[in-house]
Write an enzyme that holds these catalytic residues in place. Sequence first.
Site, mmCIF file in Angstrom:
data_model
loop_
_atom_site.group_PDB
_atom_site.id
_atom_site.type_symbol
_atom_site.label_atom_id
_atom_site.label_comp_id
_atom_site.label_asym_id
_atom_site.label_seq_id
_atom_site.Cartn_x
_atom_site.Cartn_y
_atom_site.Cartn_z
ATOM 1 N N TYR A 157 -12.434 -2.368 -3.908
ATOM 2 C CA TYR A 157 -12.938 -2.514 -2.536
ATOM 3 C C TYR A 157 -14.464 -2.415 -2.483
ATOM 4 C CZ TYR A 157 -8.304 -2.429 -0.306
ATOM 5 O OH TYR A 157 -7.033 -2.738 0.134
ATOM 6 N N HIS B 104 -2.226 -5.413 1.559
ATOM 7 C CA HIS B 104 -3.507 -6.112 1.415
ATOM 8 C C HIS B 104 -3.194 -7.518 0.932
ATOM 9 C CE1 HIS B 104 -7.506 -7.252 -0.007
ATOM 10 N NE2 HIS B 104 -6.891 -7.723 -1.085
ATOM 11 N N PHE C 153 -15.757 3.144 6.706
ATOM 12 C CA PHE C 153 -14.382 3.523 6.363
ATOM 13 C C PHE C 153 -14.118 3.517 4.861
ATOM 14 C CE2 PHE C 153 -14.427 -1.048 7.466
ATOM 15 C CZ PHE C 153 -13.908 -1.617 6.305
ATOM 16 N N GLU D 211 -9.391 -11.195 -7.679
ATOM 17 C CA GLU D 211 -8.522 -10.026 -7.508
ATOM 18 C C GLU D 211 -7.353 -10.051 -8.499
ATOM 19 O OE1 GLU D 211 -7.479 -9.829 -3.328
ATOM 20 O OE2 GLU D 211 -9.519 -9.267 -2.769
ATOM 21 N N THR E 288 -5.243 -7.328 10.500
ATOM 22 C CA THR E 288 -5.570 -6.091 9.766
ATOM 23 C C THR E 288 -5.134 -4.855 10.554
ATOM 24 O OG1 THR E 288 -7.481 -7.212 8.807
ATOM 25 C CG2 THR E 288 -7.458 -4.814 8.671
ATOM 26 N N ARG F 219 2.755 -6.384 9.039
ATOM 27 C CA ARG F 219 2.021 -5.232 9.589
ATOM 28 C C ARG F 219 2.587 -4.806 10.938
ATOM 29 N NH1 ARG F 219 -3.711 -7.522 7.419
ATOM 30 N NH2 ARG F 219 -3.957 -6.191 5.594
ATOM 31 N N ARG G 80 -1.356 -14.479 4.375
ATOM 32 C CA ARG G 80 -2.099 -13.861 5.476
ATOM 33 C C ARG G 80 -1.338 -14.004 6.799
ATOM 34 N NH1 ARG G 80 -6.637 -11.647 4.254
ATOM 35 N NH2 ARG G 80 -7.574 -11.773 6.318
ATOM 36 N N ASN H 72 -2.059 0.231 6.656
ATOM 37 C CA ASN H 72 -1.625 -1.054 7.221
ATOM 38 C C ASN H 72 -0.712 -1.848 6.281
ATOM 39 O OD1 ASN H 72 -3.614 -1.881 5.462
ATOM 40 N ND2 ASN H 72 -4.648 -3.237 6.900
ATOM 41 N N LYS I 143 0.823 -1.218 0.000
ATOM 42 C CA LYS I 143 0.000 0.000 0.000
ATOM 43 C C LYS I 143 0.860 1.273 0.000
ATOM 44 C CE LYS I 143 -4.006 -2.160 2.226
ATOM 45 N NZ LYS I 143 -5.074 -1.958 3.230
HETATM 46 P P1 CMP Z 1 -7.426 -4.593 3.522
HETATM 47 O O1 CMP Z 1 -6.960 -5.979 3.807
HETATM 48 O O2 CMP Z 1 -6.797 -3.881 2.390
HETATM 49 O O3 CMP Z 1 -9.021 -4.618 3.281
HETATM 50 C C1 CMP Z 1 -9.844 -3.508 3.544
HETATM 51 C C2 CMP Z 1 -9.134 -2.423 4.283
HETATM 52 O O4 CMP Z 1 -9.955 -1.485 4.946
HETATM 53 C C3 CMP Z 1 -8.301 -3.031 5.405
HETATM 54 O O5 CMP Z 1 -7.199 -3.729 4.854
HETATM 55 C C4 CMP Z 1 -7.967 -1.797 6.236
HETATM 56 O O6 CMP Z 1 -6.795 -1.132 5.796
HETATM 57 C C5 CMP Z 1 -9.164 -0.870 5.970
HETATM 58 N N1 CMP Z 1 -9.978 -0.652 7.169
HETATM 59 C C6 CMP Z 1 -10.176 0.532 7.777
HETATM 60 N N2 CMP Z 1 -10.965 0.387 8.837
HETATM 61 C C7 CMP Z 1 -11.292 -0.918 8.926
HETATM 62 C C8 CMP Z 1 -12.078 -1.700 9.833
HETATM 63 N N3 CMP Z 1 -12.720 -1.148 10.857
HETATM 64 N N4 CMP Z 1 -12.182 -3.042 9.611
HETATM 65 C C9 CMP Z 1 -11.554 -3.617 8.552
HETATM 66 N N5 CMP Z 1 -10.797 -2.920 7.668
HETATM 67 C C10 CMP Z 1 -10.653 -1.588 7.857
#
Ligand code: CMP
Length: 137
Positions: free
Chosen positions: A49, A115, A57, A126, A91, A102, A85, A112, A9
């Site tokens: 997304y 992805h 968010f 994807e 996350t 992370r 993962r 973070n 990211k």
């Molecule tokens: P990612 O795995 O890219 O998938 C969705 C993204 O939304 C996640 O990582 C986070 O960076 C972002 N995000 C922000 N707030 C939240 C939340 N409350 N729960 C999950 N993902 C979140």
Amino acid sequence: MEQTLSIIKPDAVKKGVIGKIVDRFESNGLRIAAMKKVQLDASKAGDFYAVHKDRPFYGELVEFMTSGPVVILVLEGEDAMAKNRDLMGATNPKEAAKGTIRADFADSIDANAVHGSDSLENAANEIKFFFSKEEVI
Ligand code: CMP
């Protein structure tokens, strides 16, 4: 053999840790089947997304993912989806296990660092979303 999608990211790209993150993949048995650096626009990031479009968010997520270039990879290997993962960690970096990407490189749940696809079905979709067949080697 499985394939999964990873995105390094904008926060991690800005920090200059693309190489360190790619090393985590390669050192743990994941082969780079495709890799490109791109600047996403709001339409592409929003579509990627789309599953989150009703979450509070979503707007910030799209804004963040378009705030600078990202590096998109197809990782290949045994149990590639689950392995990626595990390497990423939770996350929310505050909850990510020690030694995960992370925990080591991310600042917040928004910024973070990476992805990773969360199922094999999503991984296939994807990968198709970002790469043509010819680009995955
Ligand atoms: P990612 O795995 O890219 O998938 C969705 C993204 O939304 C996640 O990582 C986070 O960076 C972002 N995000 C922000 N707030 C939240 C939340 N409350 N729960 C999950 N993902 C979140």
